[in-house]
Every structure is written in structure tokens, then in C-alpha cells.
Design a protein around this motif. Structure first.
Motif, PDB file in Angstrom:
ATOM      1  N   HIS A   1       0.949  10.271   9.202  1.00 37.34           N
ATOM      2  CA  HIS A   1      -0.487  10.027   9.403  1.00 37.34           C
ATOM      3  C   HIS A   1      -0.864   8.627   8.927  1.00 37.34           C
ATOM      4  CE1 HIS A   1      -4.615  10.756  10.067  1.00 37.34           C
ATOM      5  NE2 HIS A   1      -4.958  11.055   8.823  1.00 37.34           N
ATOM      6  N   ALA A   2      -0.314   8.212   7.789  1.00 41.67           N
ATOM      7  CA  ALA A   2      -0.573   6.853   7.299  1.00 41.67           C
ATOM      8  C   ALA A   2      -0.040   5.814   8.269  1.00 41.67           C
ATOM      9  CB  ALA A   2       0.056   6.665   5.918  1.00 41.67           C
TER      10      ALA A   2
ATOM     11  N   THR B   1       0.846  -1.192   0.000  1.00 45.01           N
ATOM     12  CA  THR B   1       0.000   0.000   0.000  1.00 45.01           C
ATOM     13  C   THR B   1       0.881   1.241   0.000  1.00 45.01           C
ATOM     14  OG1 THR B   1      -1.829   1.104   1.137  1.00 45.01           O
ATOM     15  CG2 THR B   1      -0.162   0.070   2.527  1.00 45.01           C
ATOM     16  N   SER B   2       0.251   2.397   0.057  1.00 38.49           N
ATOM     17  CA  SER B   2       0.957   3.670   0.071  1.00 38.49           C
ATOM     18  C   SER B   2       0.078   4.690   0.782  1.00 38.49           C
ATOM     19  CB  SER B   2       1.271   4.133  -1.355  1.00 38.49           C
ATOM     20  OG  SER B   2       0.071   4.332  -2.091  1.00 38.49           O
ATOM     21  N   PRO B   3       0.645   5.803   1.238  1.00 39.82           N
ATOM     22  CA  PRO B   3      -0.194   6.805   1.911  1.00 39.82           C
ATOM     23  C   PRO B   3      -1.268   7.379   0.998  1.00 39.82           C
ATOM     24  CG  PRO B   3       2.113   7.171   2.420  1.00 39.82           C
ATOM     25  CD  PRO B   3       2.075   6.137   1.336  1.00 39.82           C
ATOM     26  N   LEU B   4      -0.906   7.729  -0.242  1.00 42.36           N
ATOM     27  CA  LEU B   4      -1.836   8.338  -1.178  1.00 42.36           C
ATOM     28  C   LEU B   4      -1.775   7.628  -2.520  1.00 42.36           C
ATOM     29  CD1 LEU B   4      -1.136  12.119  -0.454  1.00 42.36           C
ATOM     30  CD2 LEU B   4      -3.061  10.769   0.384  1.00 42.36           C
ATOM     31  N   GLN B   5      -2.756   7.942  -3.352  1.00 41.33           N
ATOM     32  CA  GLN B   5      -2.782   7.378  -4.694  1.00 41.33           C
ATOM     33  C   GLN B   5      -1.630   7.956  -5.524  1.00 41.33           C
ATOM     34  OE1 GLN B   5      -5.100   5.090  -5.544  1.00 41.33           O
ATOM     35  NE2 GLN B   5      -4.183   4.765  -7.548  1.00 41.33           N
ATOM     36  N   GLY B   6      -1.079   7.117  -6.420  1.00 38.68           N
ATOM     37  CA  GLY B   6      -0.074   7.589  -7.356  1.00 38.68           C
ATOM     38  C   GLY B   6       1.347   7.554  -6.838  1.00 38.68           C
ATOM     39  N   GLU B   7       1.614   6.848  -5.753  1.00 38.42           N
ATOM     40  CA  GLU B   7       2.972   6.793  -5.207  1.00 38.42           C
ATOM     41  C   GLU B   7       3.750   5.585  -5.706  1.00 38.42           C
ATOM     42  OE1 GLU B   7       3.936   8.320  -1.498  1.00 38.42           O
ATOM     43  OE2 GLU B   7       1.892   8.773  -0.919  1.00 38.42           O
TER      44      GLU B   7
ATOM     45  N   VAL C   1      -3.758   4.232   1.947  1.00 36.59           N
ATOM     46  CA  VAL C   1      -4.196   4.196   3.341  1.00 36.59           C
ATOM     47  C   VAL C   1      -5.132   5.349   3.665  1.00 36.59           C
ATOM     48  CG1 VAL C   1      -3.410   4.300   5.730  1.00 36.59           C
ATOM     49  CG2 VAL C   1      -2.097   3.006   4.041  1.00 36.59           C
ATOM     50  N   LEU C   2      -4.751   6.557   3.284  1.00 36.32           N
ATOM     51  CA  LEU C   2      -5.491   7.740   3.715  1.00 36.32           C
ATOM     52  C   LEU C   2      -6.731   7.957   2.863  1.00 36.32           C
ATOM     53  CD1 LEU C   2      -2.520  10.182   4.372  1.00 36.32           C
ATOM     54  CD2 LEU C   2      -3.667   8.637   5.963  1.00 36.32           C
ATOM     55  N   GLY C   3      -7.798   8.303   3.512  1.00 34.12           N
ATOM     56  CA  GLY C   3      -9.045   8.603   2.822  1.00 34.12           C
ATOM     57  C   GLY C   3      -9.947   7.416   2.611  1.00 34.12           C
ATOM     58  N   LEU C   4      -9.440   6.196   2.816  1.00 33.50           N
ATOM     59  CA  LEU C   4     -10.226   4.985   2.592  1.00 33.50           C
ATOM     60  C   LEU C   4     -10.028   4.019   3.748  1.00 33.50           C
ATOM     61  CD1 LEU C   4      -9.340   4.352  -1.165  1.00 33.50           C
ATOM     62  CD2 LEU C   4     -11.427   5.418  -0.302  1.00 33.50           C
TER      63      LEU C   4
END
Length: 606
Positions: free
Chosen positions: A495-496, A350-356, A464-467
């Protein structure tokens, strides 16, 4: 559960050097602004010249000697300096021949601003320093004040002596009158004869005293002054001093430039070095993946069923000698060592945000694990934004969402990407309830079944973040890998990390993705090692390797029948080629093996 990372060590000298190396343009820009501004002001300044004179101060006269010489008291230099800068002296200076200014308050105040008087560092000497817009003006101001000070002090002493001289003159006149009143000496009475001698004696004394004071007055008036060093015509201005201003500007500019560089680095919230990545992610850095130039456009165009389709760039399969491929192999080695020390079969990526770069990492990691002889099942577990199928140009019509919703059997969703030891289950059509499907008992049963037949189950999870999807998925896996882009915000990564920590996820490692030269000073060791492979990646590969890859792709495409469906590897059900999940020729998937039939290795890796 995330492990507590050690505190970051104190900065070393090389850390400061690296900061200056990264922020050098900030420091240079600020330094140039400061130097340019100071030099502009320096050249805009009016020229100021200065002349200097050394004057022996004149002490106050307390009386005269028997020889008629004035008696002077002790000189107080501080007092004399104040006297030299007084309005009275300035008025005398204005009237001096060198200046010849009208004596008024404005001229007096102007002259006072042009003169400075101070005691010399040693000895009883006053230093007069006059300034002006020209060399001649500076000389005239200095000389005028030196002469005016001496004249002022001489006038004061003469005035003091003249008062006493006039007093004696008046007394002499009175004595003469008294003596004349007595008449001729022949007519003196007895009383007058007794009065005359004292009056004559006093008259003689008064005349002598007056003569002494007159002699002293003439001595003071005839003195040529006490200027020990005459002021000279200055050859160059004292202000502006362009060389001095330039040196000071460079020093101040460098100091402010360095301060601006460190300030910008301090407020910069991007990741800084291995320790920072590990601390913010809560896991050890197990891989640094360099930027892949071939994937800069987001993918390549490939043929499928006579049409052009977008396919993401799989560097581990396309370029075996690229630095990124070597980095994925290093990541593979680290994971194999971790798996030897504890259970680590089902791995969420996984990753903190999309597009990483989590999907890119999952696809390439699956490829290099399979190349090492491992049985790998790559699962597209991002049910909201399916991506995995693009790396292998596979169909996304049947995938994980269909298996979890009961619309398809597990064996129907498995696809062969043409890489020995690797099988892929794509995400499938986007369901209306991704989080519920991933957290359902059916997902747990799915992981139990596939973990029995595969050495590695790689779950390409959502960010991770937002979902909530990634948190649910990570709690079901043996471990989680956090993929971080080099430009990721530190607060976002932290935060993630905290979100994963709330569900007691085991974060086994962090991967720094898309590493490039811009941030190389934080990761110089990694970048240096990856550079060793740069030249090798430019060499032409053996033709046998090229033929081998083409053959694998050809075999993968050869299973496509004229209707556009790809049979599953066990031959039980067709799989459509519609990337968005739309059915081709049928609205429901063909049923496969019975649900209670155990899944075997042959079903996946035959």
C-alpha cells in the motif's frame, strides 16, 4: 517512478526446507497432537481376538447313484458365503456346545456381527473368521459357525433325499396293497395273472430305489464334515495393534504437521525474502540492517547542561565494528554507486508506518556518509514527531519548521553534532500545518539552497501511510528510500508503494531494518555475512578511538554557554536547548544573516 519488479520465481526445495525450519514448532505441535490422540484412542479400545477356519463347502445333492452315493452339483462360493452368514446358520451356531446361547433374534444378530465368511483367494474353500473379546470366544464363534454351516447344508441335502425316500416308501406300500388284493397266485384269473408280474416288478424297483436313497442319507449323516483347517486359539489380539497405530499416527501426524506449517506460512502476511521485499516495495533491496542490541531500550542517557536527557543510540558513531555499522556502510556504498549514474543528492528517507526505523537509518546513514568524506546535511523533515535531534543530543528549539515559516533563517537552524562533514537541521517546534509547509515554495527554495553546498541532503521524512507529508516530501526529492522493519505486513508495504507511485516518486531502494535471527532463513546470506563481524564487535577498541569520540563529544558540549543557548556555527544566532521547541529566555529567535545573502559552504561546513 517506481520500477516494475520481475515475478517471483517458483519455489525451490530449499524454500520448502526453510519454511519447515521456521515453522518447525507448528509441525511438531500438530504431529504430537495427532500421535497423542491416536495412541490414546488405541489404548482405550477393547481388545479383539480373531480365529480362522477353512471349510470345504457342501454342494447341493441332486440325486443318488446306483450304488447309493449322493450326486452333488457345482459349488458357487459366493452363494455359499452368503448362506454361511445367514440367520438360519447363526441360529444353529448359537445352539452349538461351544456357545450354548439361547436362540433368539438378539443373539443371532450379535453372532452375525462376530463372523465373516469369504471365498479363499484360490480354490473352492471358504474362510471363516470369528472375533471375540477373548481368545476363547473368538475360537468358539469360528468353530460354531463352521459346524453350523456344515450341519445346515447336510440337513438340506438329507431333507431333499428323505422326500424321495418317503415317496418310494409310500409307493411300496401301495404296491403291496395292490398285490395283496389280487389274492394268492393259485387263484389268479387270466386277467389277474397278467397284472401281477408288472406290479411285482415295479415293487422291486421301488424297494431298490428306496434302499439307494436310504444308503445316501446314511452316508450324508455319517460324514464328519469338511473342515480343512480347524480354528486355533489366538495368542494375541488383532485390535488394538499399538505398533501399527503408532506408525500410522506418526505418518499422519507428520503429513498434517507439514500441511499446518505450510498453511500457516501461506496465510502469514510477513515479508519473505529479498524478492518479496523488492516486489512489495517496488525497489531494489539496497541494505539489510541487523538488530542493534544497544538500542533495545530506545536510547541512552546523556549529560546536557548538567541534566540527564534521553538520546537515541547512534551505532555508527558508538560502535564502529558492530554488524549494524557495517550494514550502514554497505548501504552507503550502494547509494554512492547510484549517485554516480544519475542525479541523487536530495534523498527522502521514509517508511510505511511509524516506528520502523527511518530516523535511525537517516541518522546513521548521515554519519557513515560523513565518515567517507562527504558533506552531509541531515534534515529532520518529520514535523509532526521530531526525532533526529535525539540521536545527537541537539536542541530542537529552532529547526526546519522555523525556517519554512519565516521565523528563523537557514543559517540559524544549522547545528554541528560533532561529526566532521555532518550538519543537522532538526525539525523544530511542531507547526499547525506540516503538510502545507513541506509543500510550500519556501521548501522548494530551501532544498535548492542546501543542495548547492552539500553533497547529500538527507530528509528524515514522516511515514507514508496516514499522512500526506511523506508524499509531498518525496515528490520534491531526487529519490526516496523505503525503510521496512522485518515484521512489516506485506499488504502495508504494498500500500505504501502504491501511494508513492501515485505521485511518481523515484524509489531508489528499500532497506530492511531490525533484521534478527528469527527471520534469518529468508535472508540467510545477509545474516551469514553479518556474522563475520560479530566477533570483531566484541573486541575492545583502541584507546585512541575512544579518546577521539570523547573529544568530539566534549567539543560539541563546550559551546554551551551558562544561559543554556548554543551559538550557531557561523556565530550569528543562539539556538535554545529546549527539545520541545519552547523558547528559553526569549520568545522569538534572534535574526541572523539577511535573507538575500547567498548560503555558502563555509556557512555550513566551516
Amino acid at each position: 517512478m517506481t520500477e516494475q519488479q520481475p515475478e517471483r520465481s517458483a519455489p525451490e526445495l530449499r524454500d520448502y526446507v526453510r519454511i519447515l525450519s521456521l515453522r518447525k514448532w507448528t509441525a511438531i505441535f500438530v504431529a504430537l497432537i495427532v500421535v497423542g490422540g491416536v495412541m490414546y484412542l488405541s489404548f482405550q479400545q477393547r481388545r479383539v481376538y480373531q480365529s480362522e477356519a477353512r471349510v470345504l463347502p457342501v454342494a447341493a445333492t441332486n440325486g443318488v447313484s446306483s450304488t447309493g452315493q449322493p450326486l452333488q452339483g457345482k459349488v458357487d462360493l459366493a452363494t455359499e458365503a452368503v448362506v454361511a452368514e445367514s440367520d438360519a446358520v447363526a441360529a444353529l451356531a448359537a445352539a452349538q456346545p461351544g456357545l450354548g446361547l439361547p436362540v433368539n433374534s438378539s443373539n443371532v444378530q450379535k453372532l452375525l456381527r462376530q463372523i465373516s465368511v469369504a471365498p479363499y483367494k484360490s480354490g473352492s474353500i471358504l474362510i471363516f473368521q470369528g472375533v471375540g473379546g477373548s481368545a476363547e470366544e473368538a475360537l468358539n464363534v469360528t468353530k460354531a459357525f463352521a459346524d453350523a454351516y456344515l450341519e445346515y447344508r447336510r440337513n438340506q441335502n438329507v431333507t431333499s433325499l428323505m422326500v424321495n425316500s418317503k415317496t418310494f416308501a409310500t409307493r411300496i406300500q401301495d404296491l403291496h396293497a395292490e398285490i395283496a388284493a389280487l389274492g394268492p397266485p393259485s387263484s389268479y384269473t387270466a386277467v389277474e395273472a397278467s397284472q401281477a408280474p408288472p406290479l411285482e416288478a415295479e415293487l422291486a424297483t421301488a424297494i431298490a430305489s428306496k434302499a439307494q436313497y436310504d444308503t445316501a442319507i446314511q452316508a450324508i449323516k455319517g460324514s464328519s464334515g469338511a473342515i480343512l483347517k480347524e480354528p486355533q486359539l489366538p495368542s494375541k489380539p488383532i485390535r488394538p495393534n499399538h505398533i501399527r497405530d503408532a506408525i500410522l499416527a506418526v505418518i499422519v501426524g507428520l503429513v498434517l504437521g507439514f500441511a499446518a506449517a505450510f498453511a500457516r506460512d501461506y496465510v502469514d502476511d510477513s515479508l519473505r525474502g529479498v524478492e518479496d521485499v523488492e516486489r512489495q516495495s517496488g525497489a531494489t533491496l539496497v541494505g539489510v540492517i541487523p538488530h542493534v542490541p544497544g538500542a533495545s531500550d530506545g536510547g541512552k542517557r546523556k549529560e546536557k547542561d548538567g541534566e540527564r536527557t534521553d538520546a537515541a543510540f547512534l551505532v555508527a558513531e558508538e560502535d564502529s565494528k558492530a554488524p549494524a555499522t557495517e550494514a550502514y556502510r554497505t548501504l552507503r556504498t550502494n547509494l554512492l554507486f547510484m549517485a554516480a549514474t544519475g542525479p541523487l543528492k536530495v534523498l527522502t528517507i521514509t517508511s510505511p508506518l511509524q516506528g520502523e526505523g527511518k530516523s535511525t537509518t537517516a541518522a546513521n546513514l548521515g554519519a557513515v556518509l560523513a565518515q567517507a568524506g562527504q558533506r552531509v546535511l541531515l534534515v529532520g523533515a518529520d514535523l509532526r514527531r521530531p526525532t533526529v535531534h535525539r540521536f545527537f543530543n541537539l536542541s530542537n528549539r529552532i529547526g526546519l519548521s522555523g525556517v519554512l515559516s519565516g521565523q528563523a533563517e537557514l543559517t540559524e537552524a544549522v547545528q554541528d553534532p560533532g561529526i566532521t562533514g555532518l550538519r543537522v537541521i532538526t525539525s523544530g517546534p511542531v507547526p499547525p500545518n506540516p503538510a502545507e509547509l513541506l509543500g510550500s515554495p519556501r521548501m522548494k527554495q530551501f532544498l535548492v539552497e542546501v543542495s548547492k553546498v552539500a553533497d547529500w541532503v538527507l530528509l528524515d521524512g514522516p511515514p507514508v501511510l496516514g499522512l500526506a507529508d511523506a508524499l509531498v516530501l518525496s515528490s520534491l526529492a531526487d529519490g526516496t528510500i523505503m525503510v521496512v522493519n522485518e515484521a512489516t505486513n506485506r499488504r502495508i508495504l504494498a500500500h505504501a508503494r502504491d501511494q508513492l507511485g501515485k505521485v511518481q516518486t523515484r524509489t531508489v531502494g528499500a532497506v530492511l531494518n531490525n533484521f534478527g535471527p528469527t527471520f534469518s532463513y529468508y535472508y540467510s546470506d545477509y545474516y551469514m555475512y553479518s556474522g563475520y563481524y560479530q566477533e570483531a564487535s566484541k573486541e575492545a577498541e583502541p584507546s585512541a578511538d575512544k579518546i577521539s569520540r570523547r573529544e568530539r563529544k566534549r567539543r560539541a558540549k563546550s559551546v554551551v554557554d551558562p544561559t543554556g543557548f548554543v551559538p550557531a556555527v557561523n556565530g550569528t544566532a543562539p539556538v535554545g536547548s529546549d527539545e520541545n521547541g519552547a523558547a528559553e529566555g526569549s520568545s522569538t529567535p534572534t535574526s541572523g544573516a539577511p535573507a538575500d545573502t547567498p548560503v555558502t559552504v563555509d556557512d555550513f561546513f566551516s
